[in-house]
Design a protein around this motif. Sequence first.
Motif, PDB file in Angstrom:
ATOM      1  N   THR A   1      -0.785 -20.644  27.782  1.00  0.00           N
ATOM      2  CA  THR A   1      -0.606 -22.038  28.161  1.00  0.00           C
ATOM      3  C   THR A   1      -0.009 -22.833  27.014  1.00  0.00           C
ATOM      4  OG1 THR A   1      -2.863 -22.600  27.472  1.00  0.00           O
ATOM      5  CG2 THR A   1      -2.530 -21.995  29.793  1.00  0.00           C
ATOM      6  N   PHE A   2       0.687 -23.889  27.392  1.00  0.00           N
ATOM      7  CA  PHE A   2       1.201 -24.892  26.461  1.00  0.00           C
ATOM      8  C   PHE A   2       0.487 -26.201  26.751  1.00  0.00           C
ATOM      9  CE2 PHE A   2       4.516 -28.366  26.207  1.00  0.00           C
ATOM     10  CZ  PHE A   2       4.345 -28.617  24.851  1.00  0.00           C
ATOM     11  N   SER A   3      -0.067 -26.824  25.719  1.00  0.00           N
ATOM     12  CA  SER A   3      -0.794 -28.080  25.890  1.00  0.00           C
ATOM     13  C   SER A   3      -0.277 -29.118  24.909  1.00  0.00           C
ATOM     14  CB  SER A   3      -2.299 -27.876  25.660  1.00  0.00           C
ATOM     15  OG  SER A   3      -2.826 -26.956  26.583  1.00  0.00           O
ATOM     16  N   LEU A   4      -0.001 -30.318  25.420  1.00  0.00           N
ATOM     17  CA  LEU A   4       0.402 -31.439  24.578  1.00  0.00           C
ATOM     18  C   LEU A   4       0.268 -32.717  25.389  1.00  0.00           C
ATOM     19  CD1 LEU A   4       1.584 -32.065  21.708  1.00  0.00           C
ATOM     20  CD2 LEU A   4       3.836 -32.095  22.779  1.00  0.00           C
ATOM     21  N   ASP A   5      -0.111 -33.789  24.708  1.00  0.00           N
ATOM     22  CA  ASP A   5      -0.195 -35.113  25.334  1.00  0.00           C
ATOM     23  C   ASP A   5      -1.101 -35.122  26.563  1.00  0.00           C
ATOM     24  OD1 ASP A   5       1.601 -35.906  23.401  1.00  0.00           O
ATOM     25  OD2 ASP A   5       3.348 -35.845  24.730  1.00  0.00           O
ATOM     26  N   GLY A   6      -2.151 -34.310  26.537  1.00  0.00           N
ATOM     27  CA  GLY A   6      -3.124 -34.320  27.620  1.00  0.00           C
ATOM     28  C   GLY A   6      -2.809 -33.445  28.799  1.00  0.00           C
ATOM     29  N   GLY A   7      -1.658 -32.770  28.787  1.00  0.00           N
ATOM     30  CA  GLY A   7      -1.305 -31.869  29.885  1.00  0.00           C
ATOM     31  C   GLY A   7      -1.314 -30.424  29.428  1.00  0.00           C
ATOM     32  N   THR A   8      -1.496 -29.506  30.382  1.00  0.00           N
ATOM     33  CA  THR A   8      -1.466 -28.073  30.098  1.00  0.00           C
ATOM     34  C   THR A   8      -0.657 -27.367  31.171  1.00  0.00           C
ATOM     35  OG1 THR A   8      -3.615 -28.109  28.982  1.00  0.00           O
ATOM     36  CG2 THR A   8      -2.862 -25.988  29.799  1.00  0.00           C
ATOM     37  N   TRP A   9       0.209 -26.441  30.730  1.00  0.00           N
ATOM     38  CA  TRP A   9       1.109 -25.731  31.632  1.00  0.00           C
ATOM     39  C   TRP A   9       1.072 -24.238  31.329  1.00  0.00           C
ATOM     40  CZ3 TRP A   9       2.034 -30.080  28.832  1.00  0.00           C
ATOM     41  CH2 TRP A   9       2.310 -31.257  29.536  1.00  0.00           C
ATOM     42  N   GLU A  10       1.193 -23.426  32.367  1.00  0.00           N
ATOM     43  CA  GLU A  10       1.327 -21.981  32.188  1.00  0.00           C
ATOM     44  C   GLU A  10       2.736 -21.675  31.678  1.00  0.00           C
ATOM     45  OE1 GLU A  10      -0.973 -19.584  32.814  1.00  0.00           O
ATOM     46  OE2 GLU A  10      -2.514 -21.028  33.439  1.00  0.00           O
ATOM     47  N   VAL A  11       2.843 -20.808  30.680  1.00  0.00           N
ATOM     48  CA  VAL A  11       4.153 -20.481  30.107  1.00  0.00           C
ATOM     49  C   VAL A  11       4.233 -18.997  29.752  1.00  0.00           C
ATOM     50  CG1 VAL A  11       4.763 -22.746  29.168  1.00  0.00           C
ATOM     51  CG2 VAL A  11       3.303 -21.215  27.830  1.00  0.00           C
ATOM     52  N   ASP A  12       5.457 -18.474  29.799  1.00  0.00           N
ATOM     53  CA  ASP A  12       5.793 -17.169  29.246  1.00  0.00           C
ATOM     54  C   ASP A  12       6.624 -17.405  27.996  1.00  0.00           C
ATOM     55  OD1 ASP A  12       4.591 -15.814  31.401  1.00  0.00           O
ATOM     56  OD2 ASP A  12       6.441 -15.929  32.574  1.00  0.00           O
ATOM     57  N   ASN A  13       6.271 -16.747  26.914  1.00  0.00           N
ATOM     58  CA  ASN A  13       6.968 -16.936  25.637  1.00  0.00           C
ATOM     59  C   ASN A  13       7.654 -15.658  25.194  1.00  0.00           C
ATOM     60  OD1 ASN A  13       4.932 -19.206  25.578  1.00  0.00           O
ATOM     61  ND2 ASN A  13       5.881 -19.544  23.573  1.00  0.00           N
ATOM     62  N   ASN A  14       8.827 -15.810  24.586  1.00  0.00           N
ATOM     63  CA  ASN A  14       9.495 -14.702  23.935  1.00  0.00           C
ATOM     64  C   ASN A  14       8.972 -14.557  22.508  1.00  0.00           C
ATOM     65  OD1 ASN A  14      11.217 -14.218  26.139  1.00  0.00           O
ATOM     66  ND2 ASN A  14      12.690 -15.733  25.412  1.00  0.00           N
ATOM     67  N   VAL A  15       8.540 -13.365  22.169  1.00  0.00           N
ATOM     68  CA  VAL A  15       8.196 -13.023  20.792  1.00  0.00           C
ATOM     69  C   VAL A  15       9.291 -12.086  20.290  1.00  0.00           C
ATOM     70  CG1 VAL A  15       6.500 -11.954  19.267  1.00  0.00           C
ATOM     71  CG2 VAL A  15       5.736 -13.212  21.297  1.00  0.00           C
ATOM     72  N   TRP A  16       9.913 -12.451  19.175  1.00  0.00           N
ATOM     73  CA  TRP A  16      11.014 -11.650  18.626  1.00  0.00           C
ATOM     74  C   TRP A  16      10.536 -10.936  17.372  1.00  0.00           C
ATOM     75  CZ3 TRP A  16      14.743 -11.294  22.038  1.00  0.00           C
ATOM     76  CH2 TRP A  16      14.959 -12.368  22.928  1.00  0.00           C
ATOM     77  N   ILE A  17      10.815  -9.644  17.299  1.00  0.00           N
ATOM     78  CA  ILE A  17      10.443  -8.825  16.141  1.00  0.00           C
ATOM     79  C   ILE A  17      11.728  -8.293  15.520  1.00  0.00           C
ATOM     80  CG2 ILE A  17       9.137  -6.836  15.333  1.00  0.00           C
ATOM     81  CD1 ILE A  17       7.347  -7.148  17.825  1.00  0.00           C
ATOM     82  N   VAL A  18      12.002  -8.716  14.298  1.00  0.00           N
ATOM     83  CA  VAL A  18      13.235  -8.337  13.611  1.00  0.00           C
ATOM     84  C   VAL A  18      12.876  -7.368  12.491  1.00  0.00           C
ATOM     85  CG1 VAL A  18      15.271  -9.161  12.363  1.00  0.00           C
ATOM     86  CG2 VAL A  18      14.194 -10.624  14.098  1.00  0.00           C
ATOM     87  N   GLY A  19      13.516  -6.199  12.485  1.00  0.00           N
ATOM     88  CA  GLY A  19      13.235  -5.236  11.439  1.00  0.00           C
ATOM     89  C   GLY A  19      13.756  -3.856  11.797  1.00  0.00           C
ATOM     90  N   ASP A  20      13.205  -2.832  11.104  1.00  0.00           N
ATOM     91  CA  ASP A  20      13.547  -1.445  11.402  1.00  0.00           C
ATOM     92  C   ASP A  20      12.257  -0.684  11.693  1.00  0.00           C
ATOM     93  OD1 ASP A  20      12.396  -1.126   8.899  1.00  0.00           O
ATOM     94  OD2 ASP A  20      14.270  -0.583   7.891  1.00  0.00           O
ATOM     95  N   ASP A  21      12.256   0.624  11.488  1.00  0.00           N
ATOM     96  CA  ASP A  21      11.049   1.402  11.790  1.00  0.00           C
ATOM     97  C   ASP A  21       9.975   1.263  10.721  1.00  0.00           C
ATOM     98  OD1 ASP A  21      12.142   2.272  14.136  1.00  0.00           O
ATOM     99  OD2 ASP A  21      12.723   4.256  13.385  1.00  0.00           O
ATOM    100  N   GLU A  22      10.319   0.650   9.569  1.00  0.00           N
ATOM    101  CA  GLU A  22       9.385   0.557   8.453  1.00  0.00           C
ATOM    102  C   GLU A  22       8.749  -0.821   8.321  1.00  0.00           C
ATOM    103  OE1 GLU A  22       8.615   3.278   6.834  1.00  0.00           O
ATOM    104  OE2 GLU A  22      10.098   4.380   8.043  1.00  0.00           O
ATOM    105  N   GLU A  23       9.543  -1.879   8.505  1.00  0.00           N
ATOM    106  CA  GLU A  23       9.055  -3.229   8.256  1.00  0.00           C
ATOM    107  C   GLU A  23       9.676  -4.212   9.239  1.00  0.00           C
ATOM    108  OE1 GLU A  23      10.096  -4.353   4.287  1.00  0.00           O
ATOM    109  OE2 GLU A  23      12.228  -4.573   4.755  1.00  0.00           O
ATOM    110  N   ALA A  24       9.034  -5.359   9.391  1.00  0.00           N
ATOM    111  CA  ALA A  24       9.514  -6.329  10.376  1.00  0.00           C
ATOM    112  C   ALA A  24       8.978  -7.712  10.036  1.00  0.00           C
ATOM    113  CB  ALA A  24       9.068  -5.927  11.784  1.00  0.00           C
TER     114      ALA A  24
END
Length: 209
Positions: free
Chosen positions: A13-36
Amino acid sequence: MTARVDHLVTSGTFSLDGGTWEVDNNVWIVGDDEEAIVVDAAHDADAILAALGGRALRAIVCTHAHNDHIDAAPALAEATGAPVLLHPDDLPLWKQTHPGRAPDGELADGQTLTVAGTRLTVLHTPGHAPGAVCLHAPELVTVLTGDTLFQGGPGATGRSFSDFPTIVDSIRERLLTLPPETLVRPGHGETTTIGVEAPHLQEWIDRGH
């Protein structure tokens, strides 16, 4: 090994200014097989840990401090030892979600983060939030835009701490000047390119989001 951008979608959920909404978020992982690095630790630290697959996590970068982008950041930091990085202009928003836990470090315009031999330059792009940033990785032909630029237009500016003329200036001056083939990987929704979005700037201004 060449760096890549991995993608995970988490829900909450995203909440601000007294409201709450269902959300889908993109999580981005930048790196290689060793570190990110993780860009926007949203909702589910366990799912992000699983996607990391044992790689060393060098940093948790927050594009801004709306709760849906930072709610899992402390738990992910605790599990990995990685620092949480945020632009200081977004500290008031951060404190609404994590009042007892400060970020570990600051992001600044022009700062360079390096992971797996790949540079990501921090672009301060206020408007959606005062401390909103994007991360430009020219070697990956990518800009990670958080909620500043989406497929189809700017991020929302109808709530506290946001401003429409400011986000338009940020997009015009900091993002639309990037090469047109640059992939735009946003905080929600589908990937687009600078070249696809650039011609529509005047339409966005006329709509006055």
